[in-house]
Design a protein around this motif. Structure first.
Motif, PDB file in Angstrom:
ATOM      1  N   GLY A 113      38.996  26.361  41.644  1.00  0.00           N
ATOM      2  CA  GLY A 113      37.657  25.835  41.835  1.00  0.00           C
ATOM      3  C   GLY A 113      36.533  26.851  41.821  1.00  0.00           C
ATOM      4  O   GLY A 113      35.370  26.493  41.988  1.00  0.00           O
ATOM      5  N   LEU A 114      36.847  28.142  41.607  1.00  0.00           N
ATOM      6  CA  LEU A 114      35.788  29.145  41.554  1.00  0.00           C
ATOM      7  C   LEU A 114      35.058  29.025  40.214  1.00  0.00           C
ATOM      8  O   LEU A 114      35.682  28.855  39.170  1.00  0.00           O
ATOM      9  CB  LEU A 114      36.377  30.547  41.714  1.00  0.00           C
ATOM     10  CG  LEU A 114      35.424  31.659  42.160  1.00  0.00           C
ATOM     11  CD1 LEU A 114      34.784  31.331  43.506  1.00  0.00           C
ATOM     12  CD2 LEU A 114      36.164  32.987  42.243  1.00  0.00           C
ATOM     13  N   ALA A 115      33.745  29.113  40.245  1.00  0.00           N
ATOM     14  CA  ALA A 115      32.932  28.901  39.049  1.00  0.00           C
ATOM     15  C   ALA A 115      33.206  29.960  37.991  1.00  0.00           C
ATOM     16  O   ALA A 115      33.415  31.138  38.303  1.00  0.00           O
ATOM     17  CB  ALA A 115      31.449  28.913  39.414  1.00  0.00           C
ATOM     18  N   ALA A 116      33.161  29.532  36.734  1.00  0.00           N
ATOM     19  CA  ALA A 116      33.440  30.441  35.620  1.00  0.00           C
ATOM     20  C   ALA A 116      32.425  31.575  35.534  1.00  0.00           C
ATOM     21  O   ALA A 116      32.739  32.665  35.069  1.00  0.00           O
ATOM     22  CB  ALA A 116      33.458  29.660  34.306  1.00  0.00           C
ATOM     23  N   ASN A 117      31.185  31.318  35.990  1.00  0.00           N
ATOM     24  CA  ASN A 117      30.137  32.346  35.899  1.00  0.00           C
ATOM     25  C   ASN A 117      30.035  33.211  37.151  1.00  0.00           C
ATOM     26  O   ASN A 117      29.063  33.936  37.341  1.00  0.00           O
ATOM     27  CB  ASN A 117      28.783  31.705  35.598  1.00  0.00           C
ATOM     28  CG  ASN A 117      28.307  30.776  36.709  1.00  0.00           C
ATOM     29  OD1 ASN A 117      29.069  30.474  37.643  1.00  0.00           O
ATOM     30  ND2 ASN A 117      27.068  30.322  36.630  1.00  0.00           N
ATOM     31  N   THR A 118      31.051  33.138  38.029  1.00  0.00           N
ATOM     32  CA  THR A 118      31.071  34.000  39.212  1.00  0.00           C
ATOM     33  C   THR A 118      31.064  35.466  38.778  1.00  0.00           C
ATOM     34  O   THR A 118      31.891  35.876  37.969  1.00  0.00           O
ATOM     35  CB  THR A 118      32.326  33.725  40.062  1.00  0.00           C
ATOM     36  OG1 THR A 118      32.328  32.359  40.490  1.00  0.00           O
ATOM     37  CG2 THR A 118      32.361  34.637  41.284  1.00  0.00           C
ATOM     38  N   PRO A 119      30.139  36.271  39.308  1.00  0.00           N
ATOM     39  CA  PRO A 119      30.084  37.688  38.907  1.00  0.00           C
ATOM     40  C   PRO A 119      31.339  38.454  39.300  1.00  0.00           C
ATOM     41  O   PRO A 119      31.953  38.195  40.338  1.00  0.00           O
ATOM     42  CB  PRO A 119      28.859  38.216  39.664  1.00  0.00           C
ATOM     43  CG  PRO A 119      28.033  37.006  39.951  1.00  0.00           C
ATOM     44  CD  PRO A 119      29.019  35.900  40.187  1.00  0.00           C
ATOM     45  N   VAL A 120      31.691  39.423  38.466  1.00  0.00           N
ATOM     46  CA  VAL A 120      32.844  40.291  38.714  1.00  0.00           C
ATOM     47  C   VAL A 120      32.436  41.729  38.390  1.00  0.00           C
ATOM     48  O   VAL A 120      31.791  41.986  37.371  1.00  0.00           O
ATOM     49  CB  VAL A 120      34.055  39.895  37.837  1.00  0.00           C
ATOM     50  CG1 VAL A 120      35.200  40.886  38.018  1.00  0.00           C
ATOM     51  CG2 VAL A 120      34.519  38.487  38.160  1.00  0.00           C
ATOM     52  N   ALA A 121      32.815  42.639  39.268  1.00  0.00           N
ATOM     53  CA  ALA A 121      32.668  44.071  38.978  1.00  0.00           C
ATOM     54  C   ALA A 121      34.058  44.673  38.928  1.00  0.00           C
ATOM     55  O   ALA A 121      34.849  44.499  39.857  1.00  0.00           O
ATOM     56  CB  ALA A 121      31.824  44.759  40.044  1.00  0.00           C
ATOM     57  N   MET A 122      34.358  45.370  37.846  1.00  0.00           N
ATOM     58  CA  MET A 122      35.638  46.057  37.698  1.00  0.00           C
ATOM     59  C   MET A 122      35.356  47.552  37.791  1.00  0.00           C
ATOM     60  O   MET A 122      34.608  48.102  36.970  1.00  0.00           O
ATOM     61  CB  MET A 122      36.280  45.688  36.355  1.00  0.00           C
ATOM     62  CG  MET A 122      36.625  44.207  36.272  1.00  0.00           C
ATOM     63  SD  MET A 122      37.229  43.682  34.636  1.00  0.00           S
ATOM     64  CE  MET A 122      35.680  43.519  33.726  1.00  0.00           C
ATOM     65  N   ILE A 123      35.950  48.209  38.803  1.00  0.00           N
ATOM     66  CA  ILE A 123      35.578  49.582  39.141  1.00  0.00           C
ATOM     67  C   ILE A 123      36.809  50.478  39.031  1.00  0.00           C
ATOM     68  O   ILE A 123      37.794  50.288  39.738  1.00  0.00           O
ATOM     69  CB  ILE A 123      34.989  49.646  40.557  1.00  0.00           C
ATOM     70  CG1 ILE A 123      33.821  48.666  40.685  1.00  0.00           C
ATOM     71  CG2 ILE A 123      34.543  51.069  40.891  1.00  0.00           C
ATOM     72  CD1 ILE A 123      33.379  48.418  42.112  1.00  0.00           C
ATOM     73  N   GLU A 124      36.721  51.438  38.149  1.00  0.00           N
ATOM     74  CA  GLU A 124      37.831  52.355  37.858  1.00  0.00           C
ATOM     75  C   GLU A 124      37.564  53.721  38.498  1.00  0.00           C
ATOM     76  O   GLU A 124      36.450  54.229  38.457  1.00  0.00           O
ATOM     77  CB  GLU A 124      37.954  52.483  36.340  1.00  0.00           C
ATOM     78  CG  GLU A 124      39.042  53.388  35.827  1.00  0.00           C
ATOM     79  CD  GLU A 124      38.968  53.517  34.319  1.00  0.00           C
ATOM     80  OE1 GLU A 124      38.743  54.636  33.831  1.00  0.00           O
ATOM     81  OE2 GLU A 124      39.134  52.484  33.621  1.00  0.00           O
ATOM     82  N   ASN A 125      38.599  54.313  39.112  1.00  0.00           N
ATOM     83  CA  ASN A 125      38.501  55.639  39.731  1.00  0.00           C
ATOM     84  C   ASN A 125      37.379  55.705  40.768  1.00  0.00           C
ATOM     85  O   ASN A 125      36.477  56.557  40.696  1.00  0.00           O
ATOM     86  CB  ASN A 125      38.311  56.729  38.664  1.00  0.00           C
ATOM     87  CG  ASN A 125      39.548  56.948  37.822  1.00  0.00           C
ATOM     88  OD1 ASN A 125      40.644  57.095  38.346  1.00  0.00           O
ATOM     89  ND2 ASN A 125      39.384  56.943  36.506  1.00  0.00           N
ATOM     90  N   ALA A 126      37.453  54.817  41.735  1.00  0.00           N
ATOM     91  CA  ALA A 126      36.409  54.688  42.751  1.00  0.00           C
ATOM     92  C   ALA A 126      36.098  56.007  43.430  1.00  0.00           C
ATOM     93  O   ALA A 126      37.015  56.727  43.849  1.00  0.00           O
ATOM     94  CB  ALA A 126      36.830  53.653  43.798  1.00  0.00           C
ATOM     95  N   SER A 127      34.824  56.326  43.520  1.00  0.00           N
ATOM     96  CA  SER A 127      34.246  57.456  44.260  1.00  0.00           C
ATOM     97  C   SER A 127      34.378  58.799  43.554  1.00  0.00           C
ATOM     98  O   SER A 127      33.812  59.792  44.006  1.00  0.00           O
ATOM     99  CB  SER A 127      34.827  57.580  45.674  1.00  0.00           C
ATOM    100  OG  SER A 127      36.044  58.301  45.702  1.00  0.00           O
TER     101      SER A 127
END
Length: 252
Positions: free
Chosen positions: A184-198
């Motif tokens: 039920g989560l909306a298709a346009n829900t924002p997503v951030a994909m973060i590689e090698n944090a910090s």
């Protein structure tokens, strides 16, 4: 100095995010068992300790957990002060709890030292407040990789109203997307994909739930990476602007 095992969180990678207590434990260490994802620059705090790599990384050949248990026990029974140095926080998907339980059952003194987890540090570095007031009422940390390959209750997660921070999800982006959409989560829900944090080479890719798998392929997203799923990942959106405006209205 007494023989004991410290289970220490090294944080997400930036050596400056190490806690003072972690630094003290490293200064006392005679043996350090270091995980694969730990920044080796942190070892400057234990220049005389014996350092043993016991790397564990998803999809790669890893040191067996039982061997790591026995190694810690061997050195502490020799009267050594042992540090098990883990990326992030030892008790957030770091097996710190089970290691502590195993050692204590053998009569070993254990102390856990928290570290900053990658989900928090990565989001902060990208300007994301995981619990932005008026936008997100909480945050849920989950791993997409389970020991028995069991499935999470994605419907409950989709309907929780919290920001979702997903660890070890790069190889399961399609599954995560499909399950959250079905929940039920909306298709346009924002997503951030973060590689090698910090780390200096941290990278981020902003997308939506529907498009994140294709965008990740185009971005060549690689592990280690975390996913932040929820309105707070949309940046300075209208909801955030409304919250700020209301806050300023009541100031001075």
């Amino acid at each position: 100095m007494s023989a004991k095992v410290w289970l220490v969180g090294a944080g997400p990678g930036d050596p400056e995010l190490l806690t003072l207590k972690a630094v003290r434990a490293l200064h006392e260490a005679q043996v350090v068992l270091i995980d694969d994802l730990v920044n080796f620059a942190i070892l400057e705090h234990c220049p005389t300790a014996r350092v043993i790599a016991v790397g564990k990384r998803g999809g790669c050949r890893s040191t067996p957990q039982a061997f790591i248990h026995r190694l810690m026990l061997r050195y502490v029974r020799q009267g050594k002060c042992v540090v098990r140095l883990k990326g992030g926080d030892p008790c957030i998907f770091g097996r710190g709890g089970e290691e502590a339980e195993w050692l204590r059952a053998k009569g070993v003194e254990v102390e856990l030292v928290n570290g900053i987890t990658a989900g928090l540090a990565g989001a902060t570095q990208c300007g994301i407040s995981l619990t932005l007031r008026g936008v997100s009422r909480g945050v849920t940390l989950v791993t997409a990789h389970t020991q028995d390959d069991s499935s999470l209750n994605w419907q409950a997660l989709a309907q929780s109203g919290t920001t979702l921070v997903v660890y070890m999800g790069v190889a399961k982006l399609s599954e995560i997307r499909d399950n959250l959409l079905a929940g039920g989560l909306a298709a346009n829900t924002p997503v951030a994909m973060i590689e090698n944090a910090s780390l200096p080479h941290q990278r981020e890719c902003r997308s939506t739930l529907a498009d994140m798998q294709l965008d990740a392929v185009a971005f060549e997203l690689k592990s280690p990476a975390i996913l932040v799923i929820g309105e707070v990942a949309g940046g300075y959106n209208s909801a955030g602007a409304d919250v700020l405006a209301n806050s300023l209205k009541h100031c001075g």
